[in-house]
Scaffold this motif. Structure first.
Motif, PDB file in Angstrom:
ATOM      1  N   MET A 104       0.829  -1.222   0.000  1.00  0.00           N
ATOM      2  CA  MET A 104       0.000   0.000   0.000  1.00  0.00           C
ATOM      3  C   MET A 104       0.854   1.258   0.000  1.00  0.00           C
ATOM      4  SD  MET A 104      -3.381  -0.699   2.324  1.00  0.00           S
ATOM      5  CE  MET A 104      -2.597  -1.523   3.675  1.00  0.00           C
ATOM      6  N   GLY A 105       2.031   1.171   0.603  1.00  0.00           N
ATOM      7  CA  GLY A 105       2.908   2.346   0.667  1.00  0.00           C
ATOM      8  C   GLY A 105       3.577   2.666  -0.649  1.00  0.00           C
ATOM      9  N   THR A 106       3.507   1.725  -1.600  1.00  0.00           N
ATOM     10  CA  THR A 106       4.189   1.946  -2.889  1.00  0.00           C
ATOM     11  C   THR A 106       3.217   2.201  -4.038  1.00  0.00           C
ATOM     12  OG1 THR A 106       4.187  -0.426  -3.379  1.00  0.00           O
ATOM     13  CG2 THR A 106       6.086   0.438  -2.165  1.00  0.00           C
ATOM     14  N   ILE A 107       1.892   2.210  -3.731  1.00  0.00           N
ATOM     15  CA  ILE A 107       0.887   2.361  -4.794  1.00  0.00           C
ATOM     16  C   ILE A 107       0.276   3.759  -4.725  1.00  0.00           C
ATOM     17  CG2 ILE A 107      -1.272   1.451  -5.743  1.00  0.00           C
ATOM     18  CD1 ILE A 107      -0.630  -1.200  -4.398  1.00  0.00           C
ATOM     19  N   ALA A 108       0.068   4.345  -5.874  1.00  0.00           N
ATOM     20  CA  ALA A 108      -0.554   5.682  -5.935  1.00  0.00           C
ATOM     21  C   ALA A 108      -1.970   5.628  -5.382  1.00  0.00           C
ATOM     22  CB  ALA A 108      -0.575   6.164  -7.385  1.00  0.00           C
ATOM     23  N   GLU A 109      -2.409   6.773  -4.789  1.00  0.00           N
ATOM     24  CA  GLU A 109      -3.700   6.812  -4.097  1.00  0.00           C
ATOM     25  C   GLU A 109      -4.886   6.545  -5.021  1.00  0.00           C
ATOM     26  OE1 GLU A 109      -4.433  10.162  -1.640  1.00  0.00           O
ATOM     27  OE2 GLU A 109      -2.531   9.985  -0.579  1.00  0.00           O
ATOM     28  N   ASP A 110      -4.799   6.993  -6.260  1.00  0.00           N
ATOM     29  CA  ASP A 110      -5.944   6.833  -7.169  1.00  0.00           C
ATOM     30  C   ASP A 110      -5.865   5.549  -7.997  1.00  0.00           C
ATOM     31  OD1 ASP A 110      -3.760   7.540  -8.577  1.00  0.00           O
ATOM     32  OD2 ASP A 110      -4.792   8.976  -9.895  1.00  0.00           O
ATOM     33  N   SER A 111      -4.914   4.701  -7.672  1.00  0.00           N
ATOM     34  CA  SER A 111      -4.720   3.478  -8.445  1.00  0.00           C
ATOM     35  C   SER A 111      -5.826   2.466  -8.167  1.00  0.00           C
ATOM     36  CB  SER A 111      -3.357   2.858  -8.095  1.00  0.00           C
ATOM     37  OG  SER A 111      -3.266   1.565  -8.611  1.00  0.00           O
ATOM     38  N   LYS A 112      -6.252   1.766  -9.242  1.00  0.00           N
ATOM     39  CA  LYS A 112      -7.243   0.694  -9.074  1.00  0.00           C
ATOM     40  C   LYS A 112      -6.670  -0.435  -8.224  1.00  0.00           C
ATOM     41  CE  LYS A 112      -9.786   1.416 -13.388  1.00  0.00           C
ATOM     42  NZ  LYS A 112     -10.146   0.804 -14.696  1.00  0.00           N
ATOM     43  N   LYS A 113      -5.363  -0.602  -8.376  1.00  0.00           N
ATOM     44  CA  LYS A 113      -4.705  -1.687  -7.628  1.00  0.00           C
ATOM     45  C   LYS A 113      -4.811  -1.446  -6.130  1.00  0.00           C
ATOM     46  CE  LYS A 113      -0.508  -4.445  -7.400  1.00  0.00           C
ATOM     47  NZ  LYS A 113       0.896  -4.594  -7.797  1.00  0.00           N
ATOM     48  N   LEU A 114      -4.790  -0.162  -5.716  1.00  0.00           N
ATOM     49  CA  LEU A 114      -4.881   0.163  -4.293  1.00  0.00           C
ATOM     50  C   LEU A 114      -6.191  -0.342  -3.712  1.00  0.00           C
ATOM     51  CD1 LEU A 114      -3.716   1.538  -1.780  1.00  0.00           C
ATOM     52  CD2 LEU A 114      -4.786   3.674  -2.537  1.00  0.00           C
ATOM     53  N   LYS A 115      -7.290  -0.179  -4.488  1.00  0.00           N
ATOM     54  CA  LYS A 115      -8.592  -0.658  -4.004  1.00  0.00           C
ATOM     55  C   LYS A 115      -8.566  -2.161  -3.786  1.00  0.00           C
ATOM     56  CE  LYS A 115     -11.418   2.966  -6.121  1.00  0.00           C
ATOM     57  NZ  LYS A 115     -12.476   3.260  -7.126  1.00  0.00           N
ATOM     58  N   SER A 116      -7.919  -2.856  -4.714  1.00  0.00           N
ATOM     59  CA  SER A 116      -7.823  -4.318  -4.614  1.00  0.00           C
ATOM     60  C   SER A 116      -7.013  -4.732  -3.384  1.00  0.00           C
ATOM     61  CB  SER A 116      -7.174  -4.874  -5.886  1.00  0.00           C
ATOM     62  OG  SER A 116      -6.908  -6.240  -5.731  1.00  0.00           O
ATOM     63  N   VAL A 117      -5.893  -4.022  -3.153  1.00  0.00           N
ATOM     64  CA  VAL A 117      -5.035  -4.333  -1.995  1.00  0.00           C
ATOM     65  C   VAL A 117      -5.757  -4.010  -0.692  1.00  0.00           C
ATOM     66  CG1 VAL A 117      -2.870  -3.791  -0.804  1.00  0.00           C
ATOM     67  CG2 VAL A 117      -2.892  -4.053  -3.289  1.00  0.00           C
ATOM     68  N   LEU A 118      -6.490  -2.870  -0.676  1.00  0.00           N
ATOM     69  CA  LEU A 118      -7.252  -2.502   0.520  1.00  0.00           C
ATOM     70  C   LEU A 118      -8.323  -3.542   0.832  1.00  0.00           C
ATOM     71  CD1 LEU A 118      -7.684   1.355  -0.005  1.00  0.00           C
ATOM     72  CD2 LEU A 118      -6.497   0.243   1.909  1.00  0.00           C
ATOM     73  N   SER A 119      -8.979  -4.030  -0.215  1.00  0.00           N
ATOM     74  CA  SER A 119     -10.017  -5.056  -0.044  1.00  0.00           C
ATOM     75  C   SER A 119      -9.407  -6.337   0.537  1.00  0.00           C
ATOM     76  CB  SER A 119     -10.681  -5.340  -1.395  1.00  0.00           C
ATOM     77  OG  SER A 119     -11.604  -6.396  -1.259  1.00  0.00           O
ATOM     78  N   GLU A 120      -8.234  -6.708   0.008  1.00  0.00           N
ATOM     79  CA  GLU A 120      -7.552  -7.910   0.515  1.00  0.00           C
ATOM     80  C   GLU A 120      -7.117  -7.708   1.967  1.00  0.00           C
ATOM     81  OE1 GLU A 120      -5.591 -11.716   0.488  1.00  0.00           O
ATOM     82  OE2 GLU A 120      -7.331 -10.795  -0.455  1.00  0.00           O
ATOM     83  N   HIS A 121      -6.625  -6.501   2.271  1.00  0.00           N
ATOM     84  CA  HIS A 121      -6.187  -6.183   3.636  1.00  0.00           C
ATOM     85  C   HIS A 121      -7.357  -6.283   4.608  1.00  0.00           C
ATOM     86  CE1 HIS A 121      -4.840  -3.647   7.030  1.00  0.00           C
ATOM     87  NE2 HIS A 121      -3.625  -4.094   6.702  1.00  0.00           N
ATOM     88  N   GLU A 122      -8.521  -5.788   4.166  1.00  0.00           N
ATOM     89  CA  GLU A 122      -9.721  -5.839   5.005  1.00  0.00           C
ATOM     90  C   GLU A 122     -10.146  -7.295   5.262  1.00  0.00           C
ATOM     91  OE1 GLU A 122     -14.331  -4.189   4.998  1.00  0.00           O
ATOM     92  OE2 GLU A 122     -12.895  -3.437   3.509  1.00  0.00           O
TER      93      GLU A 122
END
Length: 661
Positions: A104-122
């Motif tokens: 998460m610390g290496t992905i841009a805030e508006d990236s689609k990938k961030l949403k996927s990582v956040l979902s996995e983290h949750e």
């Protein structure tokens, strides 16, 4: 519900389980009993999914099974708390969470990938919480403390530093912290002291899942189980009662079977006589054929039969020198853990020395040093003239090669006995027929213990170093083993938690306490008596001076009496409801047990409507009991709080003057 149908397990040509049918109701607490080698461990392993079998074992979907083997499986070398987290399934989730956070610390805030990582983290956090991850270290500390560890020190120690007995406790702690729905416990108390046993019993009483326990500890079974399953002749006999009552009911059942067997025997003999008499008479041919069919259809009554027993004697020991073994300034340290320091003693020919101490004192460590199978940190041991030692470890993997068969283990001892004599000795230790071709890995704990003892018999010795040799032996085998040791012509050093076993055997007791040894020249009872006297002297302090009673005024006495009456009335109100609550709990628990018994009945199991009705009622009783238990706890706390206030009031003698207008 666990459903077992037509379960069969063979070892070679030997049938261990002969078509077991067993229905286990949810939340059952069952003691699985039977002779050594009857197949108890094999059955547990099959239910747990660790043994091949023919037949059907159905477990509820998504239910997890926790299995505690009676024999130590070597645990991975790592810090204890990390091992417990790994076994609980938390280490994996923690590692994945850390990776997510790093990503998460290496992905841009508006990236689609961030949403996927956040979902996995949750999702991972939900899994972590569901497994009790946020409170795990607190729960682990409580469990470790209950099992005799010092969590503040031991949690960070490497698992490789612990003795065999403590490793078994680690395995038990990991099992309890895994929160399995079904617990399969194979001799769980073997390596526990009294305090840890009591803690485990209390933990199991609060456990809400299904328990199937194998144990030779009668007291443990009587406290924990509400029904008993006896494994005999490859079949299960069920008893809906506690262990002590089971013993009585089993004798009554055997008496009934013997009466049935006698009647059946007479009937069979009558039929056979009729058949023999009229076999060749044409006029009786129809009746003869009818009798033969009757014999073929007859279900023969089987008697459990008397248990086979072991009979053995140690061979004559060659004479050793007067001094058999000397420990000279022995010290042992594992990293920062100093087990003991500068221990010195001598054991002379013919002595039977019991080595005692609390778990973790270093008994097994000292036994390994005496056997010279482990090096001390400093100091050394010396064997006397012509000493030939034999060593029995509490970890059977050190006594036996699990890859070998029973026959290979016996044949590889170097004994000069002929093959026939070895087979006779194996028979005396209850290994007969195809038993001798079993792999050591599939043997029960009791069978491994017997095989280890047999290997000692085949090796010529005059010094026995025995570390918990009786752990897996049933009562009768233990008694015979004690008799053989009493007749042994050599020297014995033994560790055992069995006080009765030690009392008749030991002629000297060496206690390890606080890293030092204390030598008592006498039997185990004499040691207990002397230690108690020593402890009294050490703990005796100056006598407390008596304090003169305080003088109280009439007003103070009257105020105290009024306060006592008020406390009594308040306490009685809660106590009366507590009595009613306990009665309701007793009735609900009794009905729950009746329903569980009915759900195991073949008559009920064939009636789906009846099963549904009973399951609904069972659920209602479980919900009611949850409410009643909560109310009982609330009332008990209230009564205790009132009692504490009363004690405080009495001890401080509060100056309560009556109010004036």
């Amino acid at each position: 519900m666990i459903e077992i149908r037509d379960l069969k397990i063979n070892f070679g040509e030997q049938e261990v389980l002969r078509g077991v049918d067993w229905f286990i109701a949810p939340k059952s607490r069952i003691g699985l009993v039977g002779d050594n080698g009857a197949g108890k461990t094999t059955l547990l392993r099959a239910i747990g999914g660790f043994a091949d079998f023919d037949g059907v074992i159905s477990l509820p979907k998504e239910h997890t099974v926790g299995f505690l083997p009676q024999d130590l499986v070597e645990i991975k070398a790592m810090p204890l708390i990390d091992y417990l987290k790994e076994r609980a399934g938390l280490a994996d989730i923690s590692a994945q969470l850390a990776l997510c956070e790093k990503e998460m610390g290496t992905i841009a805030e508006d990236s689609k990938k961030l949403k996927s990582v956040l979902s996995e983290h949750e999702r991972l956090q939900r899994d972590f919480e569901a497994k009790g991850g946020f409170a795990f270290e607190i729960e682990a500390a409580q469990t470790l403390r209950g099992l005799g560890f010092a969590p503040e020190r031991d949690a960070v120690r490497n698992t490789s530093e612990f003795s065999g007995g403590w490793k078994m406790r680690i395995a038990l702690a990991a099992l309890l912290l895994s929160h399995s729905d079904i617990l399969l416990l194979d001799e769980p108390t073997n390596h526990l002291d009294t305090e840890s046993m009591e803690w485990l019993e209390a933990w199991l009483k609060d456990y809400t899942g299904t328990i199937i326990a194998v144990s030779h500890d009668r007291r443990f079974l009587d406290k924990i189980v509400t029904s008993v399953a006896e494994l005999a002749n490859g079949k299960i006999n069920l008893y809906s009662c506690g262990y002590e009552k089971f013993l009585t009911e089993r004798e009554e059942r055997r008496a009934r079977l013997e009466a049935e067997w006698e009647q059946q025997k007479e009937k069979i003999e009558d039929i056979q006589r009729f058949v023999e008499r009229f076999r060749y008479k044409a006029t009786k041919a129809k009746q003869v054929q009818s009798r033969i069919r009757q014999l073929e259809k007859m279900e023969i009554t089987e008697l459990d039969g008397p248990s086979k027993s072991v009979s053995f004697h140690f061979p004559e020991s060659p004479r050793s020198g007067r001094e058999v073994i000397r420990a000279i300034e022995l010290s042992k340290k594992y990293d920062t853990n100093n087990v003991f320091s500068d221990i010195s003693f001598t054991v002379e020919r013919g002595e039977r020395v019991a080595l005692v101490g609390v778990n973790g004192a270093g008994k097994s460590t000292l036994m390994r040093l005496l056997n010279q199978s482990e090096d001390p940190t400093s100091g050394h041991t010396e064997l006397g003239l012509n000493v030939k030692r034999a060593y029995f470890s509490q970890e059977s993997a050190q006594n036996l090669n699990y890859a070998n068969t029973v026959w290979q283990e016996v044949n590889n001892t170097g004994s000069k006995l002929l093959e026939g004599a070895k087979r006779n000795l194996l028979g005396a230790f209850l290994f007969s027929g195809d038993d001798i071709h079993k792999r050591v890995s599939v043997l029960s704990g009791g069978e491994k213990s017997r095989l280890g003892l047999l290997k000692m018999l085949l090796s010529e010795s005059n010094l026995l170093i025995l570390d918990e040799p009786t752990n897996h032996l049933d009562y009768s085998t233990k008694e015979l083993f004690q008799k053989a040791l009493l007749e042994y012509g050599g020297t014995i050093i033994i560790v055992s938690h069995d006080r009765t076993f030690l009392d008749d055997l030991a002629t000297r007791v060496i206690e390890i306490r606080d890293g030092r040894i204390y030598d008592y020249r006498g039997n185990y009872s004499w040691f207990i008596e002397k230690r108690a006297k020593t402890s009294e002297k050490e703990n005796a302090g100056p006598k407390k001076s008596t304090v003169a009673a305080e003088t109280r005024t009439k007003e103070q006495k009257r105020a105290e009496a009024e306060e006592r009456n008020r406390i009594y009335r308040a306490k009685k109100q809660f106590a009366d409801r507590l009595t009613e609550c306990e009665k309701e709990i007793s009735e609900a628990e009794k009905r729950r047990e009746e329903i569980n018994s009915l759900l195991c009945s073949p008559n009920v199991l064939s009636n789906s409507a009846k099963i549904q009705s009973l399951m609904i009622e069972l659920k209602e009783k479980e919900n009611l009991l949850v409410k009643l238990y909560d109310e009982w706890e609330f009332l008990s706390v209230k009564i205790e709080e009132i009692g504490d206030f009363h004690a405080l009031f009495s001890s401080r003698r509060i100056d309560c003057k009556p109010k004036t207008d």
